[in-house]
Motif scaffolding. Structure first.
Motif, mmCIF file in Angstrom:
data_model
loop_
_atom_site.group_PDB
_atom_site.id
_atom_site.type_symbol
_atom_site.label_atom_id
_atom_site.label_comp_id
_atom_site.label_asym_id
_atom_site.label_seq_id
_atom_site.Cartn_x
_atom_site.Cartn_y
_atom_site.Cartn_z
ATOM 1 N N GLY A 285 0.820 -1.208 0.000
ATOM 2 C CA GLY A 285 0.000 0.000 0.000
ATOM 3 C C GLY A 285 0.849 1.251 0.000
ATOM 4 O O GLY A 285 1.833 1.368 -0.734
ATOM 5 N N SER A 286 0.516 2.196 0.916
ATOM 6 C CA SER A 286 1.240 3.465 0.969
ATOM 7 C C SER A 286 2.639 3.334 1.534
ATOM 8 O O SER A 286 3.494 4.203 1.359
ATOM 9 C CB SER A 286 0.448 4.485 1.816
ATOM 10 N N ALA A 287 2.849 2.163 2.198
ATOM 11 C CA ALA A 287 4.178 1.939 2.772
ATOM 12 C C ALA A 287 5.149 1.332 1.778
ATOM 13 O O ALA A 287 6.286 0.997 2.122
ATOM 14 C CB ALA A 287 4.061 1.025 4.011
ATOM 15 N N ALA A 288 4.706 1.155 0.558
ATOM 16 C CA ALA A 288 5.566 0.505 -0.446
ATOM 17 C C ALA A 288 6.760 1.388 -0.758
ATOM 18 O O ALA A 288 6.656 2.605 -0.846
ATOM 19 C CB ALA A 288 4.795 0.233 -1.711
ATOM 20 N N PRO A 290 10.000 2.750 -3.099
ATOM 21 C CA PRO A 290 10.120 3.096 -4.533
ATOM 22 C C PRO A 290 10.551 1.897 -5.388
ATOM 23 O O PRO A 290 10.151 1.770 -6.539
ATOM 24 C CB PRO A 290 11.196 4.195 -4.528
ATOM 25 N N GLU A 291 11.397 1.011 -4.796
ATOM 26 C CA GLU A 291 11.824 -0.161 -5.561
ATOM 27 C C GLU A 291 10.646 -1.083 -5.858
ATOM 28 O O GLU A 291 10.527 -1.639 -6.962
ATOM 29 C CB GLU A 291 12.906 -0.931 -4.771
ATOM 30 N N GLN A 292 9.762 -1.257 -4.848
ATOM 31 C CA GLN A 292 8.577 -2.091 -5.080
ATOM 32 C C GLN A 292 7.669 -1.482 -6.148
ATOM 33 O O GLN A 292 7.109 -2.188 -6.987
ATOM 34 C CB GLN A 292 7.802 -2.263 -3.758
ATOM 35 N N LYS A 293 7.525 -0.174 -6.097
ATOM 36 C CA LYS A 293 6.683 0.502 -7.087
ATOM 37 C C LYS A 293 7.256 0.354 -8.506
ATOM 38 O O LYS A 293 6.546 0.052 -9.467
ATOM 39 C CB LYS A 293 6.560 1.979 -6.724
#
Length: 498
Positions: A285-288, A290-293
Motif C-alpha cells: 500500500g502506501s508503505a511501499a 520506490p523499488e517495489q513501485k
C-alpha cells in the motif's frame, strides 16, 4: 444374324481379290491410255511444228521477193535488206521444215517439189539481183516479165499450202484421238474408283459389323474381369497413401498444435511469476518502497504485455492451423459436380489471371500447349488446382531471370489425362519433394507469405478427382508438377465401385 468368323474371313478375302483385280485393271488400262495419249500428243506437236515451219518458210521467200523487187525499182542496196535477211535464214528454216515434215505421212513428194521450187525461185531471185548490180537492168526486167518467177512462186505457195492442209488434217486427227484417249482414261479412273469404293464400303461394313459384335462381347467380359487387378492395385495404393496421410496428419496435429499450446502454458506460468511484484506492491500500500513501485510498474507495463502478446500470437497460430485442417476436411467431404469441362479454356483463364505478372519482364510469359480439349470432372476443383499451381510458379520465381511457365496437357495410359505445369523458378531440394505436400510444410527460403497448406490442399483435391500429383525439380533450375486425372470422373467412380 451374327457374322461368323469363317464368313468374315471368306467375304473379306473375296472382296480383297476383287479389289486387287480392279486395281490391276485400272493400272493396266491407265498405262495403255497414257501411252496412247503421249503418242497422240507427239503427233499434235509434229503437226504444229510443220505448220509453223511452213508458214515461216513461205514468209521468208515472200520477204526475199519483196527485197528483190524494191532493189529492181530503186537500184539501192538498202532495199535488199529483206532479201539478205531471208537468204541468211533460209537454210535453217528449210532444215526445220524437213525435220518436222519427216514425221508426217504423205508429205514426202510435196516436200521434194517444194525443195526443187525453192531452189529455182532463189536462183531466179539471185540472177535478177546480180544482173541489176552489174547495171544490166534490161536483162533483169526481162527475166521478171517472163513470168517464170511468178509461176515458181505460185507453185511454191500451192505446195506449201498443201503441206499445211495435210498437217492440219493430221493435227485434227491427233487432237481428236487424244481427246478420246483422255475421255477413256477419265472414265476408266471414275469407274475404277467407284468399284474400289464399293469394295471398300462392303469390306468396311463387314469389318464394322464384325468389330461391333466383338466389342460388345469384349465389353461384357471386361465388365466382369478386365481391370480387376488394376482396381485392386489402385485401391491398395490408395489405402496405403491414406494410411500414410493419417499418420502424417496425426503427427501434424500432435506436433504443430502442441507447440503453440506449450507456449501458452509457459507464458501462463510466467504470468503468475510476473504478478508477484505487483501483488507485493498492492499489499504494501502506501508503505511501499520506490523499488517495489518500480518493479510493479515494470512487470505490469513490460512483462505482462509481452506475455499477453506471445499468448495472443500462439492462439492466432492455433486458430490458423485449425482452420486449415477444417478447410481440407471440408474439401474431402464436398459433393463433386461432374460435368464436361473445357480444359483448354480453364487453363487459359487461370493463366490470364497472372499473365501480367509473368510477362512483366522481357522474354517472360506463360505458354500453353493443350492436346486434351475436354475432360469430364469437377470444374471448381480443376480451377482451384490450376490456379494454385500457376500461382505457386509465379510466387516462387527465381530472382535472377524472367519467369517462364509452360502448361501442357497430354493423353497417356488408358486415355488418362496428364497436366504438366513447368517453370524455371528457384526449384525444390530433392529432400523436400514429398514434404511440400504435407500440411503446414514449406520448402526453401521463406520470403513469401503462406501457411504451407496450398499443395496439401491441391493433393487432396486431385485425389478426390481420382488422380494423383507428382513433382520433378532441381534447385536453381525449375520445377514441374504433373497432375494425372481420369478422363471421365463418372466412369472412374462406376469402375471403382464395381
Amino acid at each position: 444374324m451374327p457374322i461368323s468368323q469363317a464368313f468374315f474371313r471368306r467375304s473379306n478375302a473375296l472382296l480383297l481379290a476383287i479389289g486387287i483385280a480392279v486395281l490391276v485393271g485400272i493400272v493396266a488400262t491407265s498405262l495403255w491410255l497414257t501411252s496412247a495419249s503421249e503418242r497422240y500428243f507427239g503427233e499434235v506437236t509434229a503437226a504444229r511444228a510443220v505448220r509453223s515451219a511452213t508458214a515461216d518458210l513461205l514468209s521468208l521467200v515472200q520477204d526475199a521477193e519483196t527485197g528483190q523487187r524494191g532493189f529492181l525499182l530503186t537500184r539501192e542496196e538498202a532495199y535488199l535488206e529483206p532479201y539478205n535477211v531471208a537468204l541468211s535464214k533460209l537454210a535453217a528454216q528449210r532444215g526445220n521444215l524437213e525435220r518436222a515434215a519427216a514425221k508426217l505421212r504423205e508429205v514426202g513428194p510435196l516436200l521434194q517439189r517444194v525443195t526443187s521450187e525453192l531452189d529455182q525461185k532463189m536462183a531466179e531471185l539471185a540472177a535478177t539481183v546480180e544482173a541489176t548490180r552489174k547495171g544490166d537492168t534490161e536483162t533483169a526486167l526481162r527475166m521478171v516479165r517472163s513470168g517464170t518467177g511468178k509461176q515458181l512462186m505460185d507453185d511454191l505457195r500451192t505446195d506449201l499450202t498443201a503441206i499445211l492442209t495435210n498437217s492440219e488434217a493430221e493435227l485434227r486427227e491427233a487432237i481428236d484421238a487424244q481427246l478420246i484417249a483422255s475421255t477413256r482414261l477419265r472414265w476408266t479412273t471414275i469407274i475404277g474408283a467407284i468399284l474400289i469404293l464399293a469394295m471398300a464400303g462392303a469390306a468396311s461394313w463387314t469389318i464394322i459389323s464384325y468389330t461391333r459384335e466383338l466389342v460388345a462381347a469384349r465389353r461384357e467380359v471386361e465388365t466382369l474381369n478386365v481391370g480387376l487387378e488394376e482396381r485392386v492395385r489402385e485401391r491398395t495404393d490408395a489405402l496405403v497413401k491414406a494410411n500414410e496421410e493419417v499418420q502424417r496428419f496425426a503427427y501434424i496435429v500432435t506436433h504443430d498444435l502442441r507447440a503453440p499450446l506449450v507456449n501458452i502454458m509457459g507464458f501462463t506460468s510466467e504470468l503468475e511469476a510476473m504478478f508477484k511484484p505487483i501483488d507485493a506492491y498492492v499489499v504494501a500500500g502506501s508503505a511501499a518502497s520506490p523499488e517495489q513501485k518500480a518493479a510493479a510498474e515494470e512487470a505490469l507495463r513490460v512483462d505482462v504485455a509481452e506475455a499477453i502478446g506471445f499468448i495472443r500470437s500462439s492462439t492466432r497460430k492455433m486458430d490458423g492451423l485449425i482452420n486449415a485442417i477444417l478447410k481440407i476436411s471440408r474439401e474431402g467431404r464436398r459433393e463433386l459436380r461432374v460435368e464436361t469441362v473445357d480444359l483448354t479454356g480453364l487453363i487459359e483463364t487461370a493463366a490470364a489471371a497472372v499473365h501480367h505478372q509473368a510477362s512483366a519482364e522481357e522474354s517472360g510469359g506463360i505458354e500453353i500447349d493443350s492436346q486434351v480439349p475436354r475432360v469430364v470432372s469437377d470444374r471448381l476443383s480443376l480451377d482451384q488446382i490450376m490456379g494454385n499451381l500457376i500461382d505457386n510458379a509465379i510466387k516462387y520465381r527465381a530472382p535472377d531471370r524472367p519467369i517462364k511457365i509452360a502448361v501442357r496437357t497430354r493423353r497417356e495410359r488408358r486415355g488418362w489425362v496428364k497436366i504438366e505445369i513447368e517453370d524455371n523458378g528457384r526449384g525444390i531440394a530433392a529432400t523436400d519433394h514429398e514434404r511440400i505436400f504435407e500440411l503446414f510444410r514449406r520448402s526453401g527460403t521463406q520470403n513469401t507469405a503462406g501457411e504451407g497448406i496450398g499443395l496439401a490442399h491441391v493433393r487432396t483435391m486431385v485425389r478426390n478427382l481420382g488422380g494423383d500429383i507428382a513433382v520433378r525439380s532441381e534447385l536453381g533450375k525449375g520445377t514441374t508438377f504433373t497432375v494425372t486425372l481420369p478422363p471421365d470422373l463418372a466412369a472412374y467412380r462406376r469402375s471403382a465401385e464395381a
